[in-house]
Motif scaffolding. Structure first.
Motif, PDB file in Angstrom:
ATOM      1  N   GLN A  84     -15.164 -18.162   1.329  1.00  0.00           N
ATOM      2  CA  GLN A  84     -14.814 -18.260   2.691  1.00  0.00           C
ATOM      3  C   GLN A  84     -13.547 -17.362   2.814  1.00  0.00           C
ATOM      4  N   GLU A  85     -13.248 -17.173   4.237  1.00  0.00           N
ATOM      5  CA  GLU A  85     -12.160 -16.264   4.928  1.00  0.00           C
ATOM      6  C   GLU A  85     -10.671 -17.055   4.255  1.00  0.00           C
ATOM      7  N   ILE A  86      -9.904 -15.963   4.150  1.00  0.00           N
ATOM      8  CA  ILE A  86      -8.454 -16.584   3.997  1.00  0.00           C
ATOM      9  C   ILE A  86      -7.823 -16.106   5.523  1.00  0.00           C
ATOM     10  N   ARG A  87      -7.847 -16.879   6.520  1.00  0.00           N
ATOM     11  CA  ARG A  87      -7.066 -16.323   7.603  1.00  0.00           C
ATOM     12  C   ARG A  87      -5.622 -15.900   7.525  1.00  0.00           C
ATOM     13  N   GLY A  89      -1.118 -10.601   8.654  1.00  0.00           N
ATOM     14  CA  GLY A  89      -1.993 -10.290   9.700  1.00  0.00           C
ATOM     15  C   GLY A  89      -3.223  -9.955   9.304  1.00  0.00           C
ATOM     16  N   LYS A  90      -3.685  -9.923   7.823  1.00  0.00           N
ATOM     17  CA  LYS A  90      -5.013  -9.580   7.375  1.00  0.00           C
ATOM     18  C   LYS A  90      -5.698 -10.598   6.956  1.00  0.00           C
ATOM     19  N   VAL A 128       1.899 -15.904  -1.595  1.00  0.00           N
ATOM     20  CA  VAL A 128       2.241 -15.017  -0.348  1.00  0.00           C
ATOM     21  C   VAL A 128       2.018 -16.087   0.731  1.00  0.00           C
ATOM     22  N   SER A 129       2.735 -15.786   1.771  1.00  0.00           N
ATOM     23  CA  SER A 129       2.484 -16.573   3.005  1.00  0.00           C
ATOM     24  C   SER A 129       1.670 -16.276   3.922  1.00  0.00           C
ATOM     25  N   PRO A 183      -1.005 -19.775   3.781  1.00  0.00           N
ATOM     26  CA  PRO A 183      -0.322 -19.689   2.471  1.00  0.00           C
ATOM     27  C   PRO A 183      -1.420 -19.534   1.195  1.00  0.00           C
ATOM     28  N   HIS A 184      -1.336 -18.658   0.192  1.00  0.00           N
ATOM     29  CA  HIS A 184      -2.417 -18.515  -0.648  1.00  0.00           C
ATOM     30  C   HIS A 184      -1.959 -17.865  -1.847  1.00  0.00           C
TER      31      HIS A 184
END
Length: 91
Positions: free
Chosen positions: A54-57, A44-45, A39-40, A61-62
């Motif tokens: 840790q946060e994925i801001r 916005g989440k 996913v790109s 991409p993840h």
């Protein structure tokens, strides 16, 4: 001696970059019994990676991993964290 500039007719054509289909994870990320997609991160989440906690801001991409078709159990992973998880599972 100054360099001569080439006209557009003299330049070699630039090859089109090869794009893989959106949402398809690389072959190394696939594991039996799980659905893995890229996913790109444009939603916005913010998500929390279960590998490093840790946060994925937004905008990062993840990978989204869903094990056994459990929609409620899907998790968002940093790509390197998922690679590390797969290496740990193979040991």
């Amino acid at each position: 001696m100054p360099r001569r500039h080439r006209s557009a007719r003299e330049r070699a054509p630039v090859a089109e970059p090869v794009e893989r289909p959106r949402g398809v994870a690389p072959a190394w990320a696939q594991v039996e019994g799980a659905t893995v997609r890229t996913v790109s991160g444009e939603g916005g989440k913010t998500y929390r990676c279960p590998g490093c906690h840790q946060e994925i801001r937004p905008g990062t991409p993840h990978l989204v991993v869903m094990i056994g078709g459990d929609l409620e159990g899907r998790r968002h992973w940093h790509t390197p964290c998922w690679r590390h998880e797969l290496n740990q599972r193979l040991r």
